[in-house]
Design a protein around this motif. Structure first.
Motif, mmCIF file in Angstrom:
data_model
loop_
_atom_site.group_PDB
_atom_site.id
_atom_site.type_symbol
_atom_site.label_atom_id
_atom_site.label_comp_id
_atom_site.label_asym_id
_atom_site.label_seq_id
_atom_site.Cartn_x
_atom_site.Cartn_y
_atom_site.Cartn_z
ATOM 1 N N MET A 1 -7.416 -16.192 -34.218
ATOM 2 C CA MET A 1 -6.981 -17.046 -35.324
ATOM 3 C C MET A 1 -7.426 -18.499 -35.110
ATOM 4 S SD MET A 1 -5.327 -16.312 -38.112
ATOM 5 C CE MET A 1 -4.362 -17.004 -39.423
ATOM 6 N N LYS A 2 -7.383 -18.939 -33.878
ATOM 7 C CA LYS A 2 -7.780 -20.305 -33.570
ATOM 8 C C LYS A 2 -9.247 -20.526 -33.917
ATOM 9 C CE LYS A 2 -7.876 -23.682 -29.804
ATOM 10 N NZ LYS A 2 -7.585 -23.929 -28.369
ATOM 11 N N TRP A 5 -9.636 -21.032 -37.612
ATOM 12 C CA TRP A 5 -9.228 -22.367 -38.025
ATOM 13 C C TRP A 5 -10.310 -23.396 -37.705
ATOM 14 C CZ3 TRP A 5 -6.014 -23.892 -41.464
ATOM 15 C CH2 TRP A 5 -4.851 -23.169 -41.742
ATOM 16 N N SER A 436 0.714 -19.551 -40.051
ATOM 17 C CA SER A 436 -0.653 -19.708 -40.556
ATOM 18 C C SER A 436 -0.701 -19.559 -42.071
ATOM 19 C CB SER A 436 -1.581 -18.688 -39.896
ATOM 20 O OG SER A 436 -1.708 -18.946 -38.525
ATOM 21 N N GLU A 504 0.918 -12.090 -40.854
ATOM 22 C CA GLU A 504 -0.091 -12.678 -39.988
ATOM 23 C C GLU A 504 -1.480 -12.130 -40.305
ATOM 24 O OE1 GLU A 504 -0.984 -15.640 -37.405
ATOM 25 O OE2 GLU A 504 0.993 -15.099 -38.163
ATOM 26 N N GLN A 508 -4.764 -14.220 -41.754
ATOM 27 C CA GLN A 508 -6.103 -14.156 -41.160
ATOM 28 C C GLN A 508 -7.149 -13.844 -42.229
ATOM 29 O OE1 GLN A 508 -6.371 -11.432 -37.904
ATOM 30 N NE2 GLN A 508 -8.466 -11.972 -37.385
#
Length: 751
Positions: A1-2, A5, A436, A504, A508
């Motif tokens: 996920m990071k 981003w 998120s 979640e 994503q």
């Protein structure tokens, strides 16, 4: 996920860096507005400030809602740039031919015509603007052509013109008519005169006019090829990605056995959003009425089945209201949905949230009614001085409302952002949950609110090339930037609220989709600016990135299938069938209206011939209503379902509404707008852009028949809209089912 981003942020920063740099080039290289225009023998044709004064006259009359400039505007009246250029060219050719051969231009030999045309091109393409003095020098014969065109336009705007749907006394002031003609002259001069040290005009040779050598530039042809290659490469990458990704559905393994919204207590602010949805339905109907009147003016000109309606409600007003009401009701539906969802985000009702919702509603009503009234007053010449700019009609399509109403709307959007933020920010501070998805939701609402501000970046006397740059920031970045991201996030959010999908996983997928949309959407703004007095760098970047805009839209079928699959996860989800159908229709029109019809006109060589024709209307209707209007109606239905989840919906009205609206829109495009646009395109390629927009072409029997055929689709669409409004009002009026005795109503559940 990071990693996602980081990619998202990098795309955002780089894209706006490119858009900003190209903007500086546009400001630096915009066509100069001469301090004065004089002839070689010293006659002053256009004195100081008259071009800018003429631009203001044009704006106050309705501007882009009455014909177009450089291809931007409405479709019934001519493109005034192309019209002036062609009339000026014919006047000069006829004068020369009469002087040299004692015959009109059409009566001389082909060899003599070739000599005259070359002489005309040499004169028209030579740039005699002196930067030091700010003076533009023209030949005396061009001054004569100016006076001849002044007589022509004075007759049109004073007496009215049925073929152009221009009302009588649209402009009767002799001074303002000269100013208006000066503005037309300047846009025409910029479209034919070569840029300094270059062989193409300030508008990259737009519009097409063979008489002066306005033909497609090499850049338009080359970058069209590059854009097609980029499209194919993007599609290949997307197919590869989905194949490698496999069939990873986000359906939750813990889908509840009953609707989680049943028994949930609606907060006061959520109940207060009902009046927003009531206004949405009424504005939706009013927009359709204005659309039908506007379309009818295309065939009857100044009346409605014999009624002289143009004397009281001219075409320029009905079209202004039609486009503006579409934006208003769609935006209101989205704003209301955001306000309705807000308590779900944090799980409680913030203090005085309902008061904020009520205040915002009142402010929106004032903006809608005030701007519409001001536009009518401006067009009817009832606003003295510069009040037309502040309270009336700015003249720029999609942002027509006066500056005061524009600023008030921006303040309203900031209030909306505040109401959303005071629920999203506390939710982000809590442990657990899908942060998120909440971050994406808050960022997309922030973008929608803040990116209306570029509409305030120009003034009453701003250069039209600069205005166009900022105008498309508002129109395009809203639509194909933040609205796309908001649409993706809000649908994922709603399914997560129903606990049908994992929050979640939805975040994503939404983040990836948002990154893909913004990759093309931000820089793709430039495809609207190919021929607006911008340098070729705008054409290069715009063509490449606008092709990338289409890539995610070609695979929206995955989204549609996934939504249908989710709706079958549990029997109780059948209650959400029509909401899902509207979301599926969003995906369909994303592919057809935004994707296929968008790419049909986006490549430079296509837009060179198609800009401002009915092919543009095909894309506009398929994308603006098809995608964002349909999503607005879907969000309305979801909120009404959530308010009264126990109600059993009446199937027949919503069934008829859904199919009639979508079939009607398809018939409107297929029977009328598309064939008219394609025939105009053929005429534009073969004879010139002026001809495709001329009354001689548009008033032929075949073209009139095709325009009348639009009534079939319009009528079916209108009946579907009436059915939808009836269905929605019925849901609003019905009382919610009572909770079982002894079972307390639950508070809003947090995502």
């Amino acid at each position: 996920m990071k990693k996602l981003w980081l990619i998202f942020i990098a795309i955002f920063v780089c894209s706006f860096g490119i858009l900003g740099w190209v903007g500086t080039e546009i400001f630096r290289q915009a066509p100069p507005i001469p301090r004065e225009v004089v002839t070689t023998d010293g006659q002053v044709v256009i004195p100081a400030e008259m071009v800018s004064d003429g631009q203001n006259v044009w704006q106050a009359m309705g501007g882009m809602e009455m014909g177009s400039i450089w291809g931007h505007g409405s479709y019934v009246a001519p493109d005034w740039t192309a019209d002036y250029l062609h009339r000026e060219s014919l006047f000069i050719l006829n004068q020369w031919s009469t002087n040299d051969f004692s015959k009109g231009y059409e009566d001389v030999t082909s060899e003599q015509k070739a000599v005259l045309r070359q002489r005309l091109q040499d004169m028209m393409r030579k740039n005699n603007y002196d930067e030091a003095s700010g003076r533009l020098t023209i030949e005396p014969i061009r001054a004569q052509a100016f006076e001849d065109n002044l007589k022509h336009y004075s007759a049109i705007f004073t007496n009215g013109n049925t073929d152009y749907a221009i009302q009588r006394n649209a402009q009767a002031d002799l001074t303002k008519l000269r100013q208006l003609t000066s503005f037309f002259f300047w846009t025409s001069w910029a479209s034919a005169a070569n840029r300094p040290n270059n062989t193409i005009s300030y508008t990259s040779n737009f519009p097409s006019e063979p008489l002066v050598g306005n033909v497609p530039t090499s850049s338009a042809i080359v970058w069209t090829g590059v854009s097609v290659i980029m499209l194919l490469a993007g599609i290949g990458w997307m197919v590869w990605y989905y194949a490698a990704r496999g069939d990873h559905d986000m359906v939750s393994e813990e889908v509840p056995n009953r609707d989680p919204l049943i028994g949930a207590q609606m907060s006061p602010s959520q109940k207060a959003t009902v009046k927003y949805f009531l206004v949405v339905t009424l504005l939706f109907l009013l927009q359709i009425v204005m659309g039908m009147l506007t379309a009818h003016y295309g065939v009857e000109g100044q009346g409605f089945y014999g009624i002289p309606l143009a004397d009281y409600l001219p075409y320029v007003v009905t079209r202004t209201w039609h486009t503006q009401l579409g934006i208003f009701w769609i935006a209101t539906a989205w704003l209301a949905a955001g306000l309705f969802i807000a308590p779900f985000i944090c799980g409680y009702e913030p203090k005085r949230q309902k008061l904020g919702v009520d205040v915002l509603f009142g402010a929106l009503l004032i903006v809608v009614l005030g701007s519409m009234g001001g536009q009518w007053l401006s067009v009817m010449h009832k606003l003295p001085g510069s009040l037309w700019f502040w309270f009336g009609h700015q003249g720029y399509e999609y942002v027509d409302l006066g500056r005061v109403w524009q600023a008030a709307l921006f303040v309203g959007l900031l209030l909306w952002l505040y109401l959303i933020g005071r629920t999203a920010i506390p939710a982000l501070r809590e442990k657990g949950g899908s942060k998120s998805l909440i971050v994406l939701y808050f960022l997309s609402t922030t973008g929608i609110a803040l990116f209306y501000s570029p509409g305030l970046f120009w003034g009453m006397r701003s250069h039209i090339s600069v205005v166009e740059y900022w105008r498309w920031w508002v129109v395009h970045l809203w639509v194909e930037g933040y609205f796309e991201v908001f649409a993706t996030v809000v649908i994922a959010f709603l399914f997560a609220k129903l606990r049908v999908i994992r929050a979640e996983s939805a975040a994503q997928a939404a983040l990836l989709s948002g990154a893909i949309y913004l990759t093309g959407g931000i820089v793709g703004t430039l495809h609207h600016l190919y021929f607006s007095g911008t340098p070729t760098v705008a054409l290069a970047f715009g063509s490449v990135f606008s092709a990338l805009e289409i890539v995610p839209l070609l695979l929206v079928g995955y989204e549609a299938v996934a939504n249908i699959r989710r709706s079958k996860a549990r029997p109780w989800l059948k209650q959400y069938k029509w909401i899902v159908y509207f979301f599926v229709a969003v995906a369909f029109w994303n592919l057809v209206g935004a994707g296929i019809f968008g790419f049909m006109i986006n490549p430079p060589i296509a837009l060179y011939y198609m800009q401002g024709l009915n092919t543009t209307a095909v894309h506009a209707h398929g994308a603006l209503y098809g995608v964002y209007g349909t999503l607005g109606l879907g969000l309305l239905l979801f909120c009404l379902r959530a308010m009264k989840p126990e109600l059993v919906w009446k199937e027949k009205p919503i069934w008829f509404a859904f199919w009639a609206i979508n079939i009607g829109l398809m018939l409107e495009i297929g029977l009328s707008l598309l064939p008219v646009g394609l025939m105009q395109t053929y005429q534009s390629v073969s004879a010139g852009y002026w001809s495709a927009r001329s009354s001689e072409f548009m008033q032929t029997d075949l073209m009139q028949t095709l325009r009348w055929l639009r009534m079939i689709g319009d009528t079916i669409f209108a009946l579907g809209a009436i059915s939808f409004v009836y269905f929605a009002l019925d849901l609003m009026w019905q009382r919610p089912a009572k909770t079982k005795a002894g079972v307390p109503a639950a508070a809003p559940a947090q995502l």
